[in-house]
Write a protein that holds these residues in place. Sequence first.
Motif, PDB file in Angstrom:
ATOM      1  N   ALA A 182       5.761  -7.231 -24.263  1.00  0.00           N
ATOM      2  CA  ALA A 182       5.493  -6.592 -22.971  1.00  0.00           C
ATOM      3  C   ALA A 182       4.574  -5.385 -23.126  1.00  0.00           C
ATOM      4  N   LEU A 183       4.785  -4.605 -24.177  1.00  0.00           N
ATOM      5  CA  LEU A 183       3.962  -3.408 -24.382  1.00  0.00           C
ATOM      6  C   LEU A 183       2.552  -3.780 -24.838  1.00  0.00           C
ATOM      7  N   GLU A 184       2.458  -4.811 -25.674  1.00  0.00           N
ATOM      8  CA  GLU A 184       1.128  -5.267 -26.102  1.00  0.00           C
ATOM      9  C   GLU A 184       0.341  -5.808 -24.906  1.00  0.00           C
ATOM     10  N   ALA A 185       1.043  -6.419 -23.964  1.00  0.00           N
ATOM     11  CA  ALA A 185       0.383  -6.924 -22.752  1.00  0.00           C
ATOM     12  C   ALA A 185      -0.168  -5.781 -21.908  1.00  0.00           C
ATOM     13  N   ARG A 186       0.383  -4.585 -22.085  1.00  0.00           N
ATOM     14  CA  ARG A 186      -0.114  -3.401 -21.383  1.00  0.00           C
ATOM     15  C   ARG A 186      -1.213  -2.693 -22.168  1.00  0.00           C
ATOM     16  N   GLY A 187      -1.593  -3.284 -23.289  1.00  0.00           N
ATOM     17  CA  GLY A 187      -2.682  -2.718 -24.079  1.00  0.00           C
ATOM     18  C   GLY A 187      -2.260  -1.723 -25.136  1.00  0.00           C
ATOM     19  N   LEU A 188      -0.957  -1.602 -25.379  1.00  0.00           N
ATOM     20  CA  LEU A 188      -0.480  -0.664 -26.391  1.00  0.00           C
ATOM     21  C   LEU A 188      -0.470  -1.325 -27.772  1.00  0.00           C
ATOM     22  N   SER A 189      -0.681  -0.513 -28.802  1.00  0.00           N
ATOM     23  CA  SER A 189      -0.622  -0.988 -30.175  1.00  0.00           C
ATOM     24  C   SER A 189       0.810  -0.819 -30.667  1.00  0.00           C
ATOM     25  N   VAL A 190       1.441  -1.912 -31.064  1.00  0.00           N
ATOM     26  CA  VAL A 190       2.871  -1.910 -31.379  1.00  0.00           C
ATOM     27  C   VAL A 190       3.112  -2.365 -32.815  1.00  0.00           C
ATOM     28  N   VAL A 191       4.036  -1.689 -33.482  1.00  0.00           N
ATOM     29  CA  VAL A 191       4.501  -2.091 -34.807  1.00  0.00           C
ATOM     30  C   VAL A 191       6.008  -2.312 -34.700  1.00  0.00           C
ATOM     31  N   THR A 192       6.481  -3.466 -35.168  1.00  0.00           N
ATOM     32  CA  THR A 192       7.917  -3.726 -35.173  1.00  0.00           C
ATOM     33  C   THR A 192       8.422  -3.787 -36.608  1.00  0.00           C
ATOM     34  N   SER A 193       9.678  -3.383 -36.778  1.00  0.00           N
ATOM     35  CA  SER A 193      10.282  -3.435 -38.106  1.00  0.00           C
ATOM     36  C   SER A 193      11.794  -3.473 -37.948  1.00  0.00           C
ATOM     37  N   ARG A 194      12.482  -3.534 -39.068  1.00  0.00           N
ATOM     38  CA  ARG A 194      13.941  -3.620 -39.037  1.00  0.00           C
ATOM     39  C   ARG A 194      14.525  -2.883 -40.232  1.00  0.00           C
ATOM     40  N   GLU A 195      15.788  -2.554 -40.108  1.00  0.00           N
ATOM     41  CA  GLU A 195      16.539  -2.002 -41.233  1.00  0.00           C
ATOM     42  C   GLU A 195      17.842  -2.785 -41.383  1.00  0.00           C
ATOM     43  N   PRO A 196      18.256  -3.064 -42.618  1.00  0.00           N
ATOM     44  CA  PRO A 196      17.537  -2.807 -43.854  1.00  0.00           C
ATOM     45  C   PRO A 196      16.173  -3.498 -43.843  1.00  0.00           C
ATOM     46  N   THR A 197      15.228  -2.883 -44.559  1.00  0.00           N
ATOM     47  CA  THR A 197      13.870  -3.422 -44.600  1.00  0.00           C
ATOM     48  C   THR A 197      13.799  -4.560 -45.618  1.00  0.00           C
ATOM     49  N   ASP A 198      12.594  -5.082 -45.796  1.00  0.00           N
ATOM     50  CA  ASP A 198      12.377  -6.110 -46.810  1.00  0.00           C
ATOM     51  C   ASP A 198      11.891  -5.496 -48.121  1.00  0.00           C
ATOM     52  N   GLY A 199      11.963  -4.174 -48.215  1.00  0.00           N
ATOM     53  CA  GLY A 199      11.572  -3.487 -49.442  1.00  0.00           C
ATOM     54  C   GLY A 199      12.640  -3.624 -50.517  1.00  0.00           C
ATOM     55  N   PRO A 200      12.419  -3.006 -51.682  1.00  0.00           N
ATOM     56  CA  PRO A 200      13.346  -3.181 -52.818  1.00  0.00           C
ATOM     57  C   PRO A 200      14.772  -2.712 -52.514  1.00  0.00           C
ATOM     58  N   PHE A 201      14.919  -1.588 -51.800  1.00  0.00           N
ATOM     59  CA  PHE A 201      16.260  -1.089 -51.491  1.00  0.00           C
ATOM     60  C   PHE A 201      16.910  -1.945 -50.404  1.00  0.00           C
ATOM     61  N   GLY A 202      16.132  -2.292 -49.406  1.00  0.00           N
ATOM     62  CA  GLY A 202      16.649  -3.135 -48.335  1.00  0.00           C
ATOM     63  C   GLY A 202      17.048  -4.506 -48.837  1.00  0.00           C
ATOM     64  N   LYS A 203      16.278  -5.017 -49.796  1.00  0.00           N
ATOM     65  CA  LYS A 203      16.588  -6.339 -50.359  1.00  0.00           C
ATOM     66  C   LYS A 203      17.952  -6.328 -51.039  1.00  0.00           C
ATOM     67  N   LYS A 204      18.248  -5.250 -51.766  1.00  0.00           N
ATOM     68  CA  LYS A 204      19.560  -5.140 -52.418  1.00  0.00           C
ATOM     69  C   LYS A 204      20.679  -5.122 -51.379  1.00  0.00           C
TER      70      LYS A 204
END
Length: 199
Positions: free
Chosen positions: A23-45
């Motif tokens: 919805a926000l991208e449709a309004r022309g905004l630049s959006v980054v989505t992510s989650r926690e735990p992440t897919d990084g080394p600590f999140g993977k553990k």
Amino acid sequence: MLIVFEGIDGTGKSTQVRLLAEALEARGLSVVTSREPTDGPFGKKLRESMIEGRLSPEEELQLFYDDRRDHVEHLILPALEAGKVVILDRYYFSTMAYQGARGFDPAKIREENEGFAPVPDHVFLLEIPVATALERIGVRDGSGNTFEQEGNLKACAGIFDTLEEDWLHRVDASQPPEDVHAAVFALLSPSLQTPSPQA
């Protein structure tokens, strides 16, 4: 703008992250989505521990901190500084709830996290009864990982219930996903109003 979706397992956070991003991208905004735990080394553990068996409370809490520091440094702050909207599936409020349920002080967890992690502009706390959550995640007769046990989810929901901030919005997530999204967007809309150009 930093936007976070929170709630116990089964509330539909990842779906709402996707719908809001679209919805926000449709309004022309630049959006980054992510989650926690992440897919990084600590999140993977941490993700591995959900399947293989939970770590000690102290080790688990430290991994959440390490994962979040890495997340803030390498994704969240750079994206915010670039003027992007960051939408997260879980943040330090989940650490307050899930590690609080293991005996740590939620207020202390929050204070320590806010020492290095930016406070969100909006938190949407998706709420459903624990019984509904268990049905959604397919847990029957107490099966499922230890994060998904009924007693644990009830304890987490109780901690989420204590949160109270102007920027925290409680949303009934028992509705169809499209209705939940509509409620979220209505709450967010005032923050999206751009001032008229000066004459």
